[in-house]
Design an enzyme around this catalytic site. Structure first.
Site: not given
Ligand SMILES: *Cc1c(COP(=O)(O)O)cnc(C)c1O
Length: 384
Positions: A55, A108, A178, A203
């Site tokens: 983590r 988005y 973004d 993506k």
């Protein structure tokens, strides 16, 4: 050696800790043992250890991060379990109760929903602006209160373009872009002075519809600060998906080149088609911000959208497609089409949909790697 081109970086980056292995080793482990208590204590107290607890960091995730940092011309990058993991962690790492965010309206769906529903719960104010209006971001900044200016360019789903020069000149104090639709192959927001670039690496960066991943890149100082919160937020990237994504990065240059080359041909074909009311594609001269596109993108990319008369027509075209698949993701090998009004942007309601151009007849296309003639034949017969 001078600065390498991004196509070269994509082929070689992220090998610093691979020990001579051409492919990155997959460190499928949650934790690393320490040789003694002093080393364990040192790892626990250090920033971004890669051999302590996954983590906090992991060598395979770190190889992917280094590759993205090289492509973005950044000091550092940080991976997350998804694009939304990157966005939510960044916003909550940088903003506190009483702070203000300037964000563009054309976003988005998940990002928009997060800013509209989660931020107010934590007392974070958001002002939405039209990214295509010159000076809109800057004039919405409230000095002393604005913490973050957030843009997405080209935007989902109508390919609105925000001016990176304008964004880079704003002392937000933080500006984030973004850049998912462009990928680092077509634009590098940090070169314009923006503080952070972020991607849904799910993506085109991973590029094969098999990894869910997000990533941010910027200065070490800022990325370290986001990391401090991100270890608690817990949207950690998986080593396996990072490994898959780094394999995707190796071919990012040729994939994006092919997608862009096919997309411009498809965009021109659709623009000339009598059933099509309008086409949004940054590579077209008819794109309303084509002068900005030319300044900040090296080509139009693989995403476009087009408008038919109504939702009934749009649904009929989707139903008639053979080769092209109906799905909401993007940036993978196969060409995908979706109907934003009833899928990706369904949650917004008709008023907000209209405000950001999500009309009932709109279809979004992610152009893949098929031969362009096969794509034109399939889309042509579906429109007919
Ligand atoms: C998909 C997408 C996201 C969200 O990414 P996930 O990996 O699905 O969480 C954010 N921004 C843009 C532009 C996207 O296309």
């Amino acid at each position: 050696m001078g600065e390498l081109n991004n196509e070269t970086q994509a082929a070689i980056a992220g090998r610093e800790q691979a020990g001579g292995s051409l492919a990155p080793p997959l460190w499928a482990t949650t934790a690393f043992s320490s040789i003694d208590p002093a080393e364990a204590a040192e790892s626990a107290a250090s920033t971004r250890p890669t051999r302590f607890y996954t983590r906090y960091g992991n060598p395979t995730i770190n190889a992917f991060e280094q590759a993205v940092a090289s492509l973005e011309g950044a000091e550092a990058a940080l991976a997350f379990g998804s694009g939304m993991g990157a966005i939510a962690s960044t916003v909550l790492a940088l903003c506190s109760q009483g702070d203000h965010i300037v964000a563009q309206r054309q976003l988005y769906g998940g990002t928009l929903f997060f800013l509209q529903t989660v931020c107010p719960r934590f007392g974070i104010d958001v002002t939405f602006v039209d990214a295509t209006e010159p000076g809109a971001f800057r004039s919405a900044v409230r000095p002393g209160r604005t913490m973050l200016v957030l843009a997405e360019t080209p935007s989902n789903p109508r390919l609105a373009v925000a001016d990176l020069e304008e964004l880079g000149s704003i002392r937000g104090p933080y500006t984030a872009v973004d850049s998912t639709f462009a990928t680092p192959m077509l634009q590098r927001p940090l070169d314009f002075g923006v503080s952070l670039v972020l991607h849904s690496a799910t993506k085109a960066i991973a590029g094969h519809n098999d990894a869910t991943l997000g990533v941010i890149a910027g200065s070490s100082e800022l990325v370290d600060a986001v990391w401090g919160y991100a270890t608690l937020h817990g949207a950690v990237a998986s080593p396996f998906d990072s490994w898959t994504a780094l394999r995707g990065v190796r071919t990012l240059g040729v994939r994006v080149e092919r997608m862009s080359a096919s997309a411009i041909v498809l965009a021109r074909y659709l623009e000339a088609h009598p059933a099509v009311a309008s086409v949004d594609y940054p590579g077209l001269d008819s794109h309303p911000q084509h002068h900005i596109v030319r300044r900040q993108m090296s080509s139009g990319g693989g995403m476009l959208s087009f408008e038919l008369r109504d939702a009934e027509r749009a649904h009929a075209v989707l139903a008639a497609l053979g080769l092209v698949r109906v799905a909401t993701s993007l940036g993978g090998p196969d060409t995908l089409m979706c109907h934003p009004a009833t899928t990706t942007h369904a949650g917004l309601g008709p008023e907000l949909q209209a405000a950001i151009g999500v009309t009932p007849g709109l279809l979004r296309v992610s152009v893949g790697l098929e031969h362009i003639d096969d794509l034109l034949a399939d889309i042509g017969q579906a429109l007919g």
